[in-house]
Design a protein around this motif. Structure first.
Motif, short mmCIF file in Angstrom:
data_model
loop_
_atom_site.label_atom_id
_atom_site.label_comp_id
_atom_site.label_asym_id
_atom_site.label_seq_id
_atom_site.Cartn_x
_atom_site.Cartn_y
_atom_site.Cartn_z
N GLY A 130 0.81 -1.20 0.00
CA GLY A 130 0.00 0.00 0.00
C GLY A 130 0.85 1.26 0.00
O GLY A 130 1.95 1.27 0.56
N LYS A 131 0.33 2.27 -0.61
CA LYS A 131 1.01 3.57 -0.63
C LYS A 131 0.01 4.61 -0.15
O LYS A 131 -1.13 4.61 -0.58
CB LYS A 131 1.51 3.90 -2.03
CG LYS A 131 2.51 2.90 -2.59
CD LYS A 131 2.92 3.26 -4.00
CE LYS A 131 3.97 2.28 -4.53
NZ LYS A 131 3.49 0.90 -4.62
N GLY A 132 0.42 5.49 0.71
CA GLY A 132 -0.50 6.50 1.23
C GLY A 132 -1.54 5.88 2.14
O GLY A 132 -1.23 5.22 3.13
N LYS A 133 -2.80 6.06 1.79
CA LYS A 133 -3.89 5.56 2.63
C LYS A 133 -4.14 4.07 2.46
O LYS A 133 -4.90 3.47 3.23
CB LYS A 133 -5.17 6.34 2.32
CG LYS A 133 -5.15 7.78 2.78
CD LYS A 133 -6.53 8.40 2.57
CE LYS A 133 -6.58 9.81 3.11
NZ LYS A 133 -7.94 10.40 2.97
N GLU A 134 -3.58 3.48 1.43
CA GLU A 134 -3.85 2.07 1.18
C GLU A 134 -3.15 1.19 2.21
O GLU A 134 -1.98 1.42 2.53
CB GLU A 134 -3.32 1.69 -0.22
CG GLU A 134 -3.91 2.50 -1.35
CD GLU A 134 -3.08 2.37 -2.61
OE1 GLU A 134 -2.04 1.67 -2.57
OE2 GLU A 134 -3.45 2.98 -3.62
N PRO A 135 -3.82 0.17 2.70
CA PRO A 135 -3.11 -0.81 3.54
C PRO A 135 -2.26 -1.72 2.67
O PRO A 135 -2.55 -1.90 1.48
CB PRO A 135 -4.25 -1.60 4.19
CG PRO A 135 -5.35 -1.55 3.16
CD PRO A 135 -5.23 -0.19 2.50
N SER A 136 -1.22 -2.28 3.21
CA SER A 136 -0.50 -3.36 2.53
C SER A 136 -1.19 -4.67 2.88
O SER A 136 -1.79 -4.82 3.95
CB SER A 136 0.97 -3.40 2.97
OG SER A 136 1.68 -2.29 2.47
N ILE A 137 -1.10 -5.62 1.95
CA ILE A 137 -1.73 -6.92 2.16
C ILE A 137 -0.70 -8.02 2.00
O ILE A 137 -0.02 -8.11 0.97
CB ILE A 137 -2.89 -7.15 1.16
CG1 ILE A 137 -3.98 -6.09 1.34
CG2 ILE A 137 -3.47 -8.55 1.34
CD1 ILE A 137 -5.08 -6.16 0.30
N VAL A 138 -0.57 -8.85 3.04
CA VAL A 138 0.22 -10.08 2.96
C VAL A 138 -0.77 -11.20 2.68
O VAL A 138 -1.70 -11.44 3.46
CB VAL A 138 0.97 -10.34 4.28
CG1 VAL A 138 1.52 -11.76 4.30
CG2 VAL A 138 2.10 -9.33 4.45
N TYR A 139 -0.57 -11.87 1.57
CA TYR A 139 -1.55 -12.83 1.07
C TYR A 139 -0.92 -14.22 1.07
O TYR A 139 0.12 -14.44 0.43
CB TYR A 139 -1.96 -12.42 -0.34
CG TYR A 139 -3.18 -13.12 -0.89
CD1 TYR A 139 -4.44 -12.82 -0.39
CD2 TYR A 139 -3.07 -14.05 -1.91
CE1 TYR A 139 -5.57 -13.44 -0.91
CE2 TYR A 139 -4.19 -14.67 -2.43
CZ TYR A 139 -5.43 -14.36 -1.92
OH TYR A 139 -6.56 -14.97 -2.43
N MET A 140 -1.54 -15.17 1.79
CA MET A 140 -0.90 -16.46 2.04
C MET A 140 -1.85 -17.62 1.71
O MET A 140 -2.60 -18.09 2.57
CB MET A 140 -0.45 -16.54 3.51
CG MET A 140 0.47 -15.41 3.93
SD MET A 140 0.93 -15.49 5.69
CE MET A 140 1.97 -16.95 5.67
N PRO A 141 -1.82 -18.12 0.48
CA PRO A 141 -2.66 -19.27 0.11
C PRO A 141 -2.32 -20.51 0.93
O PRO A 141 -1.14 -20.83 1.15
CB PRO A 141 -2.34 -19.48 -1.37
CG PRO A 141 -1.86 -18.15 -1.86
CD PRO A 141 -1.10 -17.57 -0.69
N LEU A 142 -3.35 -21.21 1.36
CA LEU A 142 -3.17 -22.41 2.18
C LEU A 142 -2.35 -23.47 1.43
O LEU A 142 -1.38 -24.02 1.94
CB LEU A 142 -4.53 -22.98 2.58
CG LEU A 142 -4.55 -24.28 3.37
CD1 LEU A 142 -3.89 -24.10 4.73
CD2 LEU A 142 -5.99 -24.78 3.54
N PHE A 143 -2.79 -23.79 0.22
CA PHE A 143 -2.06 -24.73 -0.63
C PHE A 143 -1.26 -23.92 -1.63
O PHE A 143 -1.78 -22.98 -2.25
CB PHE A 143 -3.03 -25.69 -1.32
CG PHE A 143 -3.87 -26.48 -0.36
CD1 PHE A 143 -3.28 -27.31 0.59
CD2 PHE A 143 -5.25 -26.39 -0.37
CE1 PHE A 143 -4.05 -28.03 1.49
CE2 PHE A 143 -6.03 -27.10 0.53
CZ PHE A 143 -5.43 -27.93 1.46
#
Length: 593
Positions: A509-522
């Motif tokens: 994310g930049k500015g107001k955007e959150p960063s997202i850590v995305y972790m698929p199970l498989f």
């Protein structure tokens, strides 16, 4: 990292699955009018309209930040009280796969010292089942052994389940969601928790603040986006985009024009669990388990709706019952019923495909539904006298009529005739609304954490969904655009990896955007190729009988390994979140927009 400064916003008979389905509405015979006396509401305004946090959540978050600060410092992350990042774990839905997966993820996060970095924990669908189980313990984040061990426990006593259903059957809004709540609580999570979510409003900040999410069924189908997403916390429940909330203890009470006419007992966690995880309330979901010939384009429409419901639920009912019965005679009887239903379905195929008009299909659907129910009734009468026959008789008398009625998540509508121009007709005109599985819209609780209200810096998103691995992300991106809230950019090239994803992605994310850590199970760490990935998704598919102990333990280990393997990368992103928060605070203090 440099970015435009955002505006800031201040802060002792064992219970079985078969027992659930076969006996769970026996207590409906106890239905009686036992409402609490209505009374006039006080002059205090009970419906709050705001896009800011309520006072109770603000206070909890303020206290929780002290826990987070201590945790970050213990991890060697330089953080001060004014730069504590807003980190949330958003667990996806996915039935039992999500419920078990979330427990495995949190277990390992606790072991790695990461749970106390979380300000919030939110879920939809199956992940809310494990959340409701977790929060039984006001100190669960200090000891994850107990909730994990409960999955292999002995289960719930039948008498306890029937007692709960006896109370619920007295309510005029008793629905299939209550049945589903018993099934998921007692049959999968192996506990029946009668506490109310509103009881947690007075707890200290030992655990991340919980947010449970649903959608309103009619607005989901026909209403504007503002009327769809619904969130429930220990303090408040309401519509996220409308910014209209009431105290959680009043959810289900009778309102008109903003006035409280009749107070009802607060919704307990078993009922709430049924509401939050009932994907079967949507007819499109049912079509995933219907015969292929019935799913012919142009033939599946409103005409076959009742038949779809009856066929689907009988199919699932038999499978679930079979998985929890050991008596050879009862199993043989179930085989006979399975054969009867299969014969009927196969016999009906040609007539359905040859039908020409909508009216013909409607007539066939009604006729076949009645025939299916009659076949079950005839079969039940042919059984030998005994406990199994008694259970089945209760099924035919009570459960099947509810299946035909097909009413889920029935809840008194606190916005009924509430005078505000922003309220869509699907809410304004109806005394009741119907809360159902939020995963039908977006299978992760992103809507509750977009924008300034909770002002999130980092979202940790373990992904337990079925299907397209990046669908929840793209749906959330499109939702954010529709409600004009910031969302991080998604590289289109990453979406091409959906059939064999990596185990860790960062959408910064930049500015107001959150960063997202995305972790698929498989993922590529635990599946050697796309074929094994596909096989794992099938092995742990959403719509199947409850997992065996072996499958449960296997899934727990997979979820744990995903966290363990990525501890350092998680710490890196958490450290970035501290810097992100610090930059925001500096901009706020400088008065820069």
């Amino acid at each position: 990292m440099l970015f435009p400064c955002p505006n800031m916003q201040a802060r002792k008979t064992r219970f079985s699955i078969a027992g659930i389905y076969l006996l769970l509405v026996a207590a409906e015979d106890l239905v009686a009018v036992d409402n609490m006396e209505g009374y006039a509401a006080s002059s205090k305004k009970l419906i709050r309209q705001s896009q800011a946090l309520c006072a109770g959540e603000q206070e909890y978050v303020h206290e929780r930040k002290q826990v987070v600060l201590k945790s970050l410092n213990s991890l060697g992350i330089n953080c001060t009280s004014d730069s504590v990042p807003h980190i949330t774990l958003l667990a996806s839905g996915g039935g039992q796969r999500a419920a078990v997966g979330l427990l495995g993820s949190l277990y390992q996060m606790k072991k790695e010292g990461l749970v106390d970095t979380l300000l919030y924990l939110a879920g939809v669908s199956g992940s809310t089942w494990s959340m409701s189980s977790l929060y039984i313990d006001p100190q669960w984040s200090t000891n994850m052994e107990e909730p994990v061990s409960r999955l292999s426990g002995p289960g719930v006593e039948l008498e306890e389940a029937l007692a709960w259903l006896g109370e619920m059957a007295k309510e005029e809004d008793f629905s299939l969601s209550d049945i589903w709540g018993v099934f998921t609580s007692a049959g999968i999570m192996k506990q029946m928790e009668a506490r109310r979510l509103s009881d947690e409003a007075s707890r200290n900040a030992t655990n991340p603040y919980p947010i449970y999410c649903a959608i309103e069924k009619h607005c989901f189908s026909n209403g504007p986006i503002e009327g769809k997403w619904f969130e429930v916390s220990p303090h408040e429940a309401g519509f996220t985009e409308l910014g209209l909330f009431l105290e959680t203890s009043l959810l289900g009470s009778k309102f008109q024009s903003g006035e409280l006419l009749e107070r009802k007992p607060p919704m307990d966690m078993v009922r709430l669990q049924g509401v939050l995880g009932c994907a079967l309330a949507d007819e499109k979901t049912i079509r995933e388990v219907i015969p292929p010939w019935l799913n012919v384009p142009g033939h599946v429409d409103g005409a076959g709706e009742v038949y779809l419901r009856v066929h689907s639920d009988l199919h699932k009912l038999i499978a679930l019952t079979r998985s929890t019965i050991k008596d050879p005679t009862a199993l043989s009887d179930l085989d006979k019923l399975q054969k009867i239903l299969e014969d009927k379905v196969n016999y009906n195929e040609s007539a359905w495909l040859e039908s020409k008009s909508l009216e013909e299909r409607k007539s066939l659907s009604k006729q076949w539904s009645l025939e299916l129910l009659a076949a079950v009734e005839t079969w039940s009468q042919s059984l030998e006298d005994g406990a199994f026959k008694t259970h089945v008789s209760l099924l035919t008398k009570h459960v099947l009529p509810l299946i035909v009625k097909w009413e889920w998540g029935t809840t008194r509508n606190f916005l009924y005739q509430y005078q505000d121009s922003t309220i869509p007709p699907c809410l304004f005109s109806n005394e009741r609304f119907h809360l159902i599985d939020a995963g039908l819209l977006i299978n992760v609780a992103y809507p509750s954490f977009l924008g300034d209200k909770r002002d999130i810096d980092l979202i940790i998103a373990p992904e337990y969904s079925a299907g397209d691995m990046f669908e929840t992300l793209t749906l959330a991106r499109d939702y954010a655009a529709a409600v004009k809230k910031p969302f991080p950019e998604i590289d289109a090239r990453i979406l091409e990896e959906k059939d064999w994803p990596k185990d860790f992605y960062v959408f910064e994310g930049k500015g107001k955007e959150p960063s997202i850590v995305y972790m698929p199970l498989f993922n590529r760490k635990n599946c050697k190729d796309a074929e094994e990935f596909k096989a794992k998704m099938k092995e742990f598919s959403t719509f199947q009988r409850p997992f065996s102990q072996e499958k449960t333990e296997s899934l727990l280990e997979i979820a744990k390994a995903n966290i363990k393997n990525n501890k350092e990368t998680l710490l890196r992103e958490i450290n970035k979140a501290v810097l992100h928060r610090r930059r925001k605070e500096e901009c706020f203090e400088a008065g820069v927009n």
